[in-house]
Design a protein around this motif. Structure first.
Motif, PDB file in Angstrom:
ATOM      1  N   LEU A  34       0.823  -1.210   0.000  1.00 53.17           N
ATOM      2  CA  LEU A  34       0.000   0.000   0.000  1.00 53.17           C
ATOM      3  C   LEU A  34       0.856   1.259   0.000  1.00 53.17           C
ATOM      4  O   LEU A  34       0.584   2.215  -0.740  1.00 53.17           O
ATOM      5  CB  LEU A  34      -0.922   0.003   1.221  1.00 53.17           C
ATOM      6  CG  LEU A  34      -2.113  -0.966   1.172  1.00 53.17           C
ATOM      7  CD1 LEU A  34      -2.718  -1.125   2.558  1.00 53.17           C
ATOM      8  CD2 LEU A  34      -3.158  -0.471   0.183  1.00 53.17           C
ATOM      9  N   ALA A  35       1.910   1.260   0.801  1.00 57.78           N
ATOM     10  CA  ALA A  35       2.777   2.447   0.874  1.00 57.78           C
ATOM     11  C   ALA A  35       3.447   2.711  -0.469  1.00 57.78           C
ATOM     12  O   ALA A  35       3.531   3.869  -0.913  1.00 57.78           O
ATOM     13  CB  ALA A  35       3.827   2.265   1.971  1.00 57.78           C
ATOM     14  N   LEU A  36       3.925   1.677  -1.129  1.00 57.17           N
ATOM     15  CA  LEU A  36       4.557   1.853  -2.436  1.00 57.17           C
ATOM     16  C   LEU A  36       3.560   2.400  -3.454  1.00 57.17           C
ATOM     17  O   LEU A  36       3.888   3.265  -4.269  1.00 57.17           O
ATOM     18  CB  LEU A  36       5.133   0.515  -2.928  1.00 57.17           C
ATOM     19  CG  LEU A  36       6.388   0.018  -2.203  1.00 57.17           C
ATOM     20  CD1 LEU A  36       6.709  -1.410  -2.638  1.00 57.17           C
ATOM     21  CD2 LEU A  36       7.563   0.941  -2.475  1.00 57.17           C
ATOM     22  N   ALA A  37       2.319   1.876  -3.411  1.00 55.51           N
ATOM     23  CA  ALA A  37       1.300   2.339  -4.360  1.00 55.51           C
ATOM     24  C   ALA A  37       0.925   3.791  -4.092  1.00 55.51           C
ATOM     25  O   ALA A  37       0.754   4.578  -5.028  1.00 55.51           O
ATOM     26  CB  ALA A  37       0.062   1.443  -4.274  1.00 55.51           C
ATOM     27  N   VAL A  38       0.794   4.146  -2.826  1.00 57.14           N
ATOM     28  CA  VAL A  38       0.443   5.530  -2.480  1.00 57.14           C
ATOM     29  C   VAL A  38       1.550   6.476  -2.931  1.00 57.14           C
ATOM     30  O   VAL A  38       1.298   7.515  -3.550  1.00 57.14           O
ATOM     31  CB  VAL A  38       0.178   5.666  -0.968  1.00 57.14           C
ATOM     32  CG1 VAL A  38       0.053   7.132  -0.573  1.00 57.14           C
ATOM     33  CG2 VAL A  38      -1.100   4.911  -0.591  1.00 57.14           C
ATOM     34  N   VAL A  88       2.161   3.683   5.436  1.00 62.93           N
ATOM     35  CA  VAL A  88       1.124   4.209   4.542  1.00 62.93           C
ATOM     36  C   VAL A  88       0.819   5.659   4.918  1.00 62.93           C
ATOM     37  O   VAL A  88       0.666   6.524   4.054  1.00 62.93           O
ATOM     38  CB  VAL A  88      -0.162   3.358   4.614  1.00 62.93           C
ATOM     39  CG1 VAL A  88      -1.214   3.908   3.653  1.00 62.93           C
ATOM     40  CG2 VAL A  88       0.144   1.906   4.280  1.00 62.93           C
ATOM     41  N   SER A  89       0.749   5.952   6.207  1.00 64.32           N
ATOM     42  CA  SER A  89       0.488   7.323   6.649  1.00 64.32           C
ATOM     43  C   SER A  89       1.605   8.258   6.215  1.00 64.32           C
ATOM     44  O   SER A  89       1.352   9.395   5.787  1.00 64.32           O
ATOM     45  CB  SER A  89       0.345   7.367   8.178  1.00 64.32           C
ATOM     46  OG  SER A  89      -0.776   6.623   8.593  1.00 64.32           O
ATOM     47  N   ARG A  90       2.852   7.794   6.303  1.00 65.29           N
ATOM     48  CA  ARG A  90       3.967   8.633   5.867  1.00 65.29           C
ATOM     49  C   ARG A  90       3.925   8.860   4.352  1.00 65.29           C
ATOM     50  O   ARG A  90       4.257   9.946   3.869  1.00 65.29           O
ATOM     51  CB  ARG A  90       5.292   8.003   6.308  1.00 65.29           C
ATOM     52  CG  ARG A  90       5.493   8.081   7.826  1.00 65.29           C
ATOM     53  CD  ARG A  90       6.834   7.532   8.262  1.00 65.29           C
ATOM     54  NE  ARG A  90       6.815   6.066   8.327  1.00 65.29           N
ATOM     55  CZ  ARG A  90       6.385   5.375   9.369  1.00 65.29           C
ATOM     56  NH1 ARG A  90       5.914   5.995  10.439  1.00 65.29           N
ATOM     57  NH2 ARG A  90       6.424   4.058   9.365  1.00 65.29           N
ATOM     58  N   ALA A  91       3.482   7.840   3.607  1.00 63.90           N
ATOM     59  CA  ALA A  91       3.333   8.002   2.160  1.00 63.90           C
ATOM     60  C   ALA A  91       2.223   9.002   1.841  1.00 63.90           C
ATOM     61  O   ALA A  91       2.336   9.791   0.897  1.00 63.90           O
ATOM     62  CB  ALA A  91       3.031   6.652   1.505  1.00 63.90           C
ATOM     63  N   GLY A 123      -6.400   2.633  12.423  1.00 66.49           N
ATOM     64  CA  GLY A 123      -5.071   3.013  11.985  1.00 66.49           C
ATOM     65  C   GLY A 123      -4.933   4.523  11.911  1.00 66.49           C
ATOM     66  O   GLY A 123      -5.882   5.275  12.126  1.00 66.49           O
ATOM     67  N   SER A 124      -3.740   4.976  11.582  1.00 70.26           N
ATOM     68  CA  SER A 124      -3.428   6.406  11.635  1.00 70.26           C
ATOM     69  C   SER A 124      -3.699   7.166  10.345  1.00 70.26           C
ATOM     70  O   SER A 124      -3.616   8.393  10.328  1.00 70.26           O
ATOM     71  CB  SER A 124      -1.953   6.593  12.021  1.00 70.26           C
ATOM     72  OG  SER A 124      -1.107   5.941  11.088  1.00 70.26           O
ATOM     73  N   HIS A 172      -4.072  11.660   8.820  1.00 66.69           N
ATOM     74  CA  HIS A 172      -3.143  12.275   7.869  1.00 66.69           C
ATOM     75  C   HIS A 172      -3.846  12.725   6.583  1.00 66.69           C
ATOM     76  O   HIS A 172      -3.235  13.416   5.772  1.00 66.69           O
ATOM     77  CB  HIS A 172      -2.028  11.287   7.517  1.00 66.69           C
ATOM     78  CG  HIS A 172      -1.096  10.999   8.657  1.00 66.69           C
ATOM     79  ND1 HIS A 172       0.191  11.490   8.721  1.00 66.69           N
ATOM     80  CD2 HIS A 172      -1.278  10.271   9.795  1.00 66.69           C
ATOM     81  CE1 HIS A 172       0.763  11.081   9.833  1.00 66.69           C
ATOM     82  NE2 HIS A 172      -0.105  10.337  10.502  1.00 66.69           N
ATOM     83  N   ALA A 173      -5.095  12.316   6.409  1.00 71.61           N
ATOM     84  CA  ALA A 173      -5.815  12.635   5.175  1.00 71.61           C
ATOM     85  C   ALA A 173      -6.422  14.034   5.230  1.00 71.61           C
ATOM     86  O   ALA A 173      -6.580  14.626   6.293  1.00 71.61           O
ATOM     87  CB  ALA A 173      -6.919  11.602   4.935  1.00 71.61           C
ATOM     88  N   ASP A 174      -6.782  14.552   4.076  1.00 69.30           N
ATOM     89  CA  ASP A 174      -7.442  15.851   4.003  1.00 69.30           C
ATOM     90  C   ASP A 174      -8.891  15.770   4.464  1.00 69.30           C
ATOM     91  O   ASP A 174      -9.433  16.732   5.000  1.00 69.30           O
ATOM     92  CB  ASP A 174      -7.416  16.377   2.565  1.00 69.30           C
ATOM     93  CG  ASP A 174      -6.016  16.751   2.130  1.00 69.30           C
ATOM     94  OD1 ASP A 174      -5.538  17.816   2.524  1.00 69.30           O
ATOM     95  OD2 ASP A 174      -5.396  15.961   1.388  1.00 69.30           O
TER      96      ASP A 174
END
Length: 225
Positions: free
Chosen positions: A137-141, A164-167, A185-186, A190-192
């Motif tokens: 997921l992180a790579l895709a984001v 994922v949150s850092r991405a 989860g976090s 982190h989202a808008d």
């Protein structure tokens, strides 16, 4: 800012050998074609299997017919074809990443809303990929920031956090807003925007990128619906 009407595109099929991109780019530079996007790959199917495929989008260069003619004269070039740019065909892209069932529901809302806008002349496309696992997921984001025409990201899942949150932070820093479903989860922090109903999340995403809708994610940033 460059608009679609000032942009042009062409694809070039060439022999797969070193120096071809340099030769093609030299011709385009000679015509002062300001390249805005380039993609290249090796063709894996059809009669041109094994050859290279180059795709360019560029600003008006003054004499496109002569440019195309000179590109066709490059020794390694097999074919040159002109097209309208992707922005004129597929328009802005809504990207949806996450779990299969949630992705499908967000896509349903996004596609239905996009149809309403596209029937009035807009061009909004919807791209989805169901994935599991934090690293995947992180790579895709992270990759969303590198996708041409990506305008907004929706994260659809029941648990996302950590890398994922850092991405998500990196994608937002690149200027792409992020909508997250309400989940464990976090990531929601982190989202808008956080949206409980996946169908509504897809609708919101399309309304934000539409040039005709009145919804603006910047006016509700940090809210939960």
């Amino acid at each position: 800012m460059i608009t679609d009407t000032e942009m042009y595109a062409l694809s070039i099929i060439t022999e797969n050998r070193a120096g071809v991109l340099r030769d093609v780019a030299t011709v385009m530079a000679d015509y002062r074609a300001n390249i805005q996007m380039i993609q290249q790959s090796i063709i894996t199917t059809g009669p041109n299997t094994g050859r290279a495929y180059l795709y360019f989008e560029f600003e008006e260069c003054g004499n496109r017919p002569e440019l195309v003619a000179d590109l066709a004269k490059v020794p390694s070039v097999v074919d040159v074809t002109t097209y309208p740019p992707f922005s004129r065909i597929f328009g802005s892209r809504v990207i949806i990443i996450g779990g299969g069932a949630q992705v499908a529901q967000v896509a349903m809302g996004a596609v239905n809303e996009a149809d309403r806008h596209n029937i009035r002349g807009e061009r909004i496309s919807v791209d989805t990929i169901p994935l599991v696992g934090e690293q995947n997921l992180a790579l895709a984001v992270d990759a969303v920031a590198r996708l041409p025409r990506a305008s907004i990201l929706v994260l659809a899942g029941s648990l996302m956090g950590g890398e994922v949150s850092r991405a998500v932070d990196r994608v937002r820093a690149a200027g792409i807003p992020v909508i997250a479903l309400k989940m464990a989860g976090s990531v929601p922090a982190h989202a808008d925007l956080v949206v409980t109903d996946p169908i509504q999340a897809g609708v919101f995403a399309v309304m934000h990128v539409s040039g005709k809708a009145v919804f603006d994610i910047n006016r509700v940033r940090g809210r939960e619906f």
